[in-house]
Design a protein around this motif. Structure first.
Motif, PDB file in Angstrom:
ATOM      1  N   PRO A 443       0.830  -1.218   0.000  1.00  6.29           N
ATOM      2  CA  PRO A 443       0.000   0.000   0.000  1.00  6.29           C
ATOM      3  C   PRO A 443       0.858   1.258   0.000  1.00  6.29           C
ATOM      4  O   PRO A 443       1.995   1.238   0.430  1.00  6.29           O
ATOM      5  CB  PRO A 443      -0.704  -0.107   1.351  1.00  6.29           C
ATOM      6  N   CYS A 444       0.270   2.354  -0.469  1.00  6.10           N
ATOM      7  CA  CYS A 444       0.908   3.643  -0.227  1.00  6.10           C
ATOM      8  C   CYS A 444       0.512   4.061   1.180  1.00  6.10           C
ATOM      9  O   CYS A 444      -0.666   4.003   1.537  1.00  6.10           O
ATOM     10  CB  CYS A 444       0.434   4.692  -1.229  1.00  6.10           C
ATOM     11  N   THR A 445       1.487   4.472   1.969  1.00  8.37           N
ATOM     12  CA  THR A 445       1.152   4.820   3.350  1.00  8.37           C
ATOM     13  C   THR A 445       0.433   6.162   3.432  1.00  8.37           C
ATOM     14  O   THR A 445      -0.175   6.485   4.435  1.00  8.37           O
ATOM     15  CB  THR A 445       2.415   4.863   4.216  1.00  8.37           C
ATOM     16  N   ALA A 446       0.526   6.965   2.370  1.00  8.51           N
ATOM     17  CA  ALA A 446      -0.078   8.304   2.420  1.00  8.51           C
ATOM     18  C   ALA A 446      -1.415   8.378   1.691  1.00  8.51           C
ATOM     19  O   ALA A 446      -2.138   9.350   1.825  1.00  8.51           O
ATOM     20  CB  ALA A 446       0.882   9.330   1.834  1.00  8.51           C
ATOM     21  N   CYS A 447      -1.741   7.360   0.894  1.00  7.44           N
ATOM     22  CA  CYS A 447      -2.967   7.409   0.093  1.00  7.44           C
ATOM     23  C   CYS A 447      -3.768   6.126   0.281  1.00  7.44           C
ATOM     24  O   CYS A 447      -3.218   5.103   0.672  1.00  7.44           O
ATOM     25  CB  CYS A 447      -2.650   7.506  -1.405  1.00  7.44           C
ATOM     26  N   ASP A 448      -5.042   6.191  -0.063  1.00  7.33           N
ATOM     27  CA  ASP A 448      -5.828   4.969  -0.159  1.00  7.33           C
ATOM     28  C   ASP A 448      -5.577   4.370  -1.540  1.00  7.33           C
ATOM     29  O   ASP A 448      -6.446   4.376  -2.398  1.00  7.33           O
ATOM     30  CB  ASP A 448      -7.317   5.275   0.000  1.00  7.33           C
ATOM     31  N   THR A 461       6.163   2.743  -6.745  1.00  9.98           N
ATOM     32  CA  THR A 461       5.815   4.160  -6.685  1.00  9.98           C
ATOM     33  C   THR A 461       4.307   4.329  -6.623  1.00  9.98           C
ATOM     34  O   THR A 461       3.547   3.493  -7.101  1.00  9.98           O
ATOM     35  CB  THR A 461       6.322   4.951  -7.921  1.00  9.98           C
ATOM     36  N   CYS A 462       3.916   5.440  -5.988  1.00 15.46           N
ATOM     37  CA  CYS A 462       2.501   5.757  -5.912  1.00 15.46           C
ATOM     38  C   CYS A 462       2.182   6.748  -7.024  1.00 15.46           C
ATOM     39  O   CYS A 462       2.797   7.812  -7.107  1.00 15.46           O
ATOM     40  CB  CYS A 462       2.166   6.383  -4.560  1.00 15.46           C
ATOM     41  N   HIS A 463       1.240   6.415  -7.870  1.00 13.84           N
ATOM     42  CA  HIS A 463       0.909   7.300  -8.992  1.00 13.84           C
ATOM     43  C   HIS A 463       0.001   8.453  -8.564  1.00 13.84           C
ATOM     44  O   HIS A 463      -0.407   9.252  -9.384  1.00 13.84           O
ATOM     45  CB  HIS A 463       0.255   6.495 -10.125  1.00 13.84           C
ATOM     46  N   HIS A 464      -0.321   8.517  -7.297  1.00 13.07           N
ATOM     47  CA  HIS A 464      -1.198   9.592  -6.823  1.00 13.07           C
ATOM     48  C   HIS A 464      -0.451  10.662  -6.043  1.00 13.07           C
ATOM     49  O   HIS A 464      -0.780  11.823  -6.127  1.00 13.07           O
ATOM     50  CB  HIS A 464      -2.326   9.008  -5.985  1.00 13.07           C
ATOM     51  N   CYS A 465       0.568  10.245  -5.253  1.00 10.82           N
ATOM     52  CA  CYS A 465       1.289  11.249  -4.471  1.00 10.82           C
ATOM     53  C   CYS A 465       2.766  11.268  -4.811  1.00 10.82           C
ATOM     54  O   CYS A 465       3.505  12.111  -4.310  1.00 10.82           O
ATOM     55  CB  CYS A 465       1.107  11.000  -2.977  1.00 10.82           C
ATOM     56  N   GLY A 466       3.219  10.324  -5.635  1.00  9.33           N
ATOM     57  CA  GLY A 466       4.618  10.329  -6.039  1.00  9.33           C
ATOM     58  C   GLY A 466       5.560   9.624  -5.071  1.00  9.33           C
ATOM     59  O   GLY A 466       6.761   9.559  -5.316  1.00  9.33           O
TER      60      GLY A 466
HETATM   61 ZN    ZN Z   1       0.415   7.867  -2.454  1.00  9.24          ZN
END
Ligand code: ZN
Ligand code: ADP
Ligand code: ZN
Length: 728
Positions: A443-448, A461-466
């Motif tokens: 999981p991304c720890t900063a996003c759902d 990598t998270c495509h929502h927060c980078g």
């Molecule tokens: Zn994220």
């Protein structure tokens, strides 16, 4: 308070909605005009502002009003229509006018610099001429420089370009050369090469529009990809140029379409400038200035170019009008497409909205008689439409994302020396990293959201927060080996390279196309025939044509069939039609294959059997039944903050400020965003809906003024989005 004197209402480059009142500088009142910049004192500092309006009264007592220090510009920065458009847009999108105006001018002007552009040049001084009369001994370079300059003056830039910088220094030090400031030269005009003979449909479209070009009218030019829409724009532009007027052409992404600008330059005998956000500040200023003075009567630009001052605008064109990039998605959330129509109507000129896949809004406007629709149903010099088929993924398991029938088709087309285009709107190797032992998902720890696997650099990598991290060796919970699940372009590339080792492949997505020039290099290798397989994301759906591509394979179309947003199916249909339309020209028949686990889905069926237009009719009916735009008008109040409670608390307080009695307006929510947590912040929204635009606008003006007063509104981020293009 009423005064006998003139009050300047000034806006500054701040998020404050208010205007600041000043007396004009001593003796300057008579010359003040809205749209000029002024230098004012604000507390202890000096600030550059723009005169928004001139009044004869102020709410402040005269004793508290200061004088503006200086009116910077001799003339307003904008022509009256463009200035009025900016004011209207600030009101309609409920964004502070100061920010709107300052965002619309080149950086140098925001800081108070002169709106005149000049360049530094050099010429022979008196003593230089005297000294040269006695034929002194000079170095070769110095001799060259003297010859270059002759009786003229030569710009500093041209001298350094010629590699004569050192010679310049030496001669200037002797006092033989002197510098001068001169107006920057106008951009160069093109050769005016002749265009092709128009097809019947093109002629009909040109004639219809040209007959009404001197007054407002909105035209929806629905032409399949390659049907010659651009040719129609150019003919119309030639028409307005012949009348001494200019044209503004909006395009979705200039970085992806440099050939388009070149094509206009080649054809027209007047200077053409382009304006887009990835230009260097200086070049942008020069182009803006050339447009504003009329030196360049044709401007091709992206979204923000809608605010370019043009003194004698004669035509507005919006190419690929359906493209979502026309709506700014943060800050000042305007739609350049909608403003283009307004600008044309204010200027009393024609506007042409072109697309192979018109937005449902524009189709509805055409159906209601607000726009006139013109069609270019056929491609120039090409026989037949491509065959479209669906591959049922329930019957044909997809190995690493590609089903057997798709692979067989690729093989067949490659063997027949066709090129193949594979479209997958998902970058990276796999969208999910999964543990078969305990079902853990990275999981991304900063996003759902889940982290995407990028194998090449072994990173997640998270495509929502980078957010980025190294790929773990094993499952952090049970130590099992992890498995990438699903596929992105990186994975499909690996598979295709393995299965078709002798077919050179070019991939086009944001991970591999990073610098200017990357995209041209990639696409050139497709156009020159070296690459056999072209694989990419939606970058491929814009602007380029691939004449030798005979097969288009669309992967993972199903994401769009069940998207949370009410526009998801419209986007999907547009992407499929756009990518399919890039392929094939000449006499080779094209084939399009769509892989789907839901082949009976009405959207796919309708798109295949009736084409985009059939789809659009059906989709508009669905929107009507559900009360979505264009049958209603929406606005969103979005908020995000560190805790869910605070965000929802703010939205509930805002909701409570709305009058109980509301006619023809619904206020829905607060509801969490479909991705509730992003970059560590909780996101939620209120949705406002009304069948009448004016009702919604009246409500927003009164309501937002009160929302702004809420104490809690200062503790989190919030924004208004009028006519949002995404509501999830
Ligand atoms: Zn994220
Ligand atoms: P669109 O903008 O609709 O995608 P273009 O204007 O780019 O279409 O035209 C597609 C191609 O067809 C271009 O290479 C263009 O030069 C060519 N073309 C356009 N109109 C004609 C015409 N009347 N005769 C021959 N070729 C044409
Ligand atoms: Zn595990």
């Amino acid at each position: 308070m009423r005064t006998d004197s003139i009050i300047l209402q000034v806006v500054l480059d701040t998020p404050l909605r208010r205007r600041f009142d000043y007396f004009p500088p001593a003796g300057g009142g008579a010359h003040a005009i809205p749209g000029q910049r002024v230098l004012v004192r604000l507390g202890k500092r000096r600030a550059v502002g723009v005169i928004a309006a001139i009044s004869d009264r102020s709410d402040l007592p005269a004793a508290r009003l200061k004088r503006a220090l200086e009116i910077i510009d001799a003339e307003p920065l904008w022509d009256p229509v463009t200035f009025a458009l900016l004011g209207w847009a600030a009101d309609y999108y409920h964004h502070p006018l100061g920010e709107v105006l300052f965002a619309a001018i080149p950086v140098a002007l925001r800081e108070g610099g002169s709106a005149q552009r000049s360049e530094l040049a050099w010429r022979l001084s008196g003593s230089g001429i005297e000294a040269l009369a006695s034929t002194p001994r000079l170095g070769i370079r110095q001799q060259q420089l003297i010859e270059l300059i002759g009786d003229d003056s030569i710009s500093n830039e041209a001298i350094s370009r010629a590699g004569l910088g050192a010679a310049l220094k030496a001669l200037a030090a002797r006092g033989w050369l002197e510098s001068l400031e001169r107006p920057e030269p106008a951009p160069r005009a093109g050769p005016g090469r002749a265009g092709p003979v128009l097809t019947r449909d093109q002629s009909a479209a040109c004639d219809a529009i040209a007959a009404a070009i001197g007054r407002y009218g909105a035209w929806l030019l629905h032409g399949v990809t390659g049907s010659g829409k651009t040719e129609v724009y150019m003919r119309l532009i030639e028409r307005v140029l012949a009348e001494g007027r200019g044209a503004l052409v909006l395009v979705p992404e200039i970085a992806l379409t440099p050939q388009l600008v070149a094509r206009f330059q080649e054809r027209l005998t007047v200077p053409v400038v382009s304006l887009h956000s990835s230009m260097a500040d200086g070049a942008r200023f020069a182009a803006w200035r050339a447009a504003a003075t009329g030196a360049a009567p044709v401007v091709i630009g992206t979204r923000s170019a809608i605010f370019t001052p043009m003194p004698a605008l004669g035509l507005v064109v919006v190419d690929e009008e359906h493209d979502p990039s026309y709506k700014q998605q943060d800050g000042f959330r305007y739609s350049a497409r909608d403003l283009a129509v307004l600008r044309a109507s204010r200027a009393g000129v024609a506007v042409v909205l072109g697309s192979a896949t018109p937005s449902l809004e524009s189709l509805a406007n055409a159906a209601a008689g607000r726009y006139t629709k013109l069609s270019l149903p056929e491609r120039t010099g090409r026989a037949g439409k491509p065959r479209v088929g669906v591959i049922d993924l329930r019957l044909h398991a997809a190995r690493d994302g590609l089903s057997q029938p798709a692979l067989a088709a690729i093989e067949r087309h490659l063997a027949a020396s066709g090129q193949v285009l594979v479209f997958l709107n998902r970058r990276g190797y796999a969208p999910t990293l999964f543990c078969p032992g305990c079902a853990w998902i990275a999981p991304c720890t900063a996003c759902d959201a889940r982290l995407t696997v990028h194998l090449r650099h072994a990173r997640l990598t998270c495509h929502h927060c980078g957010a980025e991290q190294a790929m773990p060796y094993g499952c952090p919970r049970c130590g099992n080996e992890l498995r990438p699940v699903g596929e992105g372009t990186e994975r499909i590339e690996a598979l295709l390279a393995q299965l078709f080792p002798s077919a050179p492949l070019v991939r086009v997505d944001r991970d591999v196309i990073r610098r200017r020039g990357d995209i041209e290099r990639a696409l050139n290798s497709v156009v020159d025939g070296h690459a056999r397989i072209l694989l990419g994301t939606q970058m491929l759906t814009k602007g380029h044509d691939f004449p030798d591509v005979t097969l288009v394979v669309v992967l993972a179309a199903d994401q769009g069939l069940f998207g949370a947003d009410f526009r998801a199916s419209e986007r999907l249909a547009q992407q499929i039609v756009q990518v399919a339309g890039r392929a094939g020209r000449g006499d080779r028949p094209g084939e399009v294959l769509i892989q789907s686990a839901y082949p009976e889905h009405p959207l796919l069926q309708c798109l295949i059997s009736e084409g985009y237009e059939g789809f659009a009719i059906r989709a508009l009916e669905e929107r009507r039944a559900a009360g979505w735009p264009p049958w209603s008008h929406l606005a969103l109040l979005r908020a995000d903050g560190p805790t869910r409670d605070e965000v929802h608390g703010f939205l509930r307080e805002a909701q409570a400020l709305a009058p109980e009695e509301r006619q023809r307006l619904r206020l829905l929510g607060p509801a969490p965003a479909s991705m509730e947590r992003r970059a560590g912040r909780y996101r939620a929204q209120l949705l406002l809906e009304s069948p009448a635009r004016a009702t919604l606008q009246r409500f927003l003006s009164e309501w937002l003024a009160r929302v702004e007063e809420l104490r809690i509104s200062r503790r989190l981020r919030w924004s208004v989005d009028v006519d949002p293009i995404e509501v999830d």
